[in-house]
Design a protein around this motif. Structure first.
Motif, short mmCIF file in Angstrom:
data_model
loop_
_atom_site.label_atom_id
_atom_site.label_comp_id
_atom_site.label_asym_id
_atom_site.label_seq_id
_atom_site.Cartn_x
_atom_site.Cartn_y
_atom_site.Cartn_z
N CYS A 12 16.14 10.97 86.05
CA CYS A 12 17.22 10.83 86.99
C CYS A 12 16.45 10.61 88.46
CB CYS A 12 18.07 12.08 87.24
SG CYS A 12 19.48 12.02 88.50
N PHE A 14 17.29 11.30 91.36
CA PHE A 14 17.85 12.49 92.57
C PHE A 14 16.28 13.30 92.54
CE2 PHE A 14 19.36 16.25 94.68
CZ PHE A 14 20.23 15.49 95.44
N CYS A 17 16.08 16.40 90.55
CA CYS A 17 16.75 16.40 89.05
C CYS A 17 15.89 15.91 88.10
CB CYS A 17 17.89 15.55 89.28
SG CYS A 17 18.72 15.56 87.82
N GLN A 19 16.73 15.41 84.86
CA GLN A 19 17.37 15.15 83.74
C GLN A 19 16.93 14.00 83.10
OE1 GLN A 19 20.07 17.05 83.03
NE2 GLN A 19 20.78 15.81 81.29
N CYS A 28 21.24 10.54 86.68
CA CYS A 28 21.94 10.94 85.55
C CYS A 28 23.61 11.05 85.85
CB CYS A 28 21.61 12.54 85.41
SG CYS A 28 22.11 13.35 86.93
N HIS A 31 24.69 12.68 88.97
CA HIS A 31 24.42 12.41 90.38
C HIS A 31 24.82 10.82 90.63
CE1 HIS A 31 21.12 15.54 90.51
NE2 HIS A 31 21.82 15.76 91.53
ZN LIG Z 1 20.35 13.97 88.25
#
Ligand SMILES: [Zn+2]
Ligand SMILES: [Zn+2]
Length: 183
Positions: A12, A14, A17, A19, A28, A31
């Motif tokens: 991801c 972000f 993050c 993920q 993800c 997000h």
């Molecule tokens: Zn994320």
């Protein structure tokens, strides 16, 4: 239109993050929904995604070393950016009736004062009379007045029964504030 690249490790975009996401995605699922609603956008410095209310992601804000982020796709233009200036909630969040603040302020004589209010600004104006410089030592936001009332009496009880606990909460509060750059 989108460039697809096979990548074994795609995570991801972000800023904090981790993920894992399928190749061809850039956020993800959670997000991505936030991005669709316009709650997050890209950091101008590292290009990772961040909450829209911060000018940079918190890594860049705190000057931490950031590894360059290379999305596996071209990121499409955001369809509905969140218009902060048009939202009542942003213009005056303290006037939203579903928020109550429980606070501890330290008065000039060192005594702690616990209170609750739906209008924090007005309340602090009242506390800041000429010649007095009370300090905000703790702030807790709850959704209902009943919850605020409960928290207020809990804090008052703690001040009498467990000052160590209160001092710990206060120093945690100041720690968080200075981490965010408010103190
Ligand atoms: Zn994320
Ligand atoms: Zn950044």
């Amino acid at each position: 239109m989108w460039k697809w690249k096979r990548k074994s490790k795609n995570s991801c975009g972000f800023w904090d993050c981790k993920q894992p996401i399928p190749g061809g995605d850039f956020l993800c699922a959670e997000h991505y929904r936030a991005w669709e609603k316009g709650f997050i956008d890209q950091c101008p410095n590292c290009e990772r995604f961040k909450e829209i209310m911060y000018p940079q992601c918190l890594n860049c804000y705190f000057g931490r070393r950031v590894t360059p982020w290379k999305p596996s796709v071209v990121i499409p233009t955001q369809q509905q950016p969140y218009r902060i200036e048009y939202s009542d909630a942003w213009i005056d969040p303290h006037h939203r009736p579903d928020k109550f603040f429980v606070y501890i302020i330290r008065l000039d004589d060192g005594n702690l004062h616990v209170g609750r209010t739906a209008d924090l600004r007005q309340r602090f104006r009242n506390h800041k009379e000429p010649g007095h410089q009370p300090q905000l030592d703790y702030l807790h936001i709850v959704a209902t007045e009943q919850a605020a009332e409960l928290r207020e009496s809990e804090l008052k009880r703690l001040i009498d029964s467990n000052p160590r606990q209160i001092n710990l909460m206060i120093s945690e509060f100041h720690g968080r504030m200075s981490e965010l750059g408010f103190e």
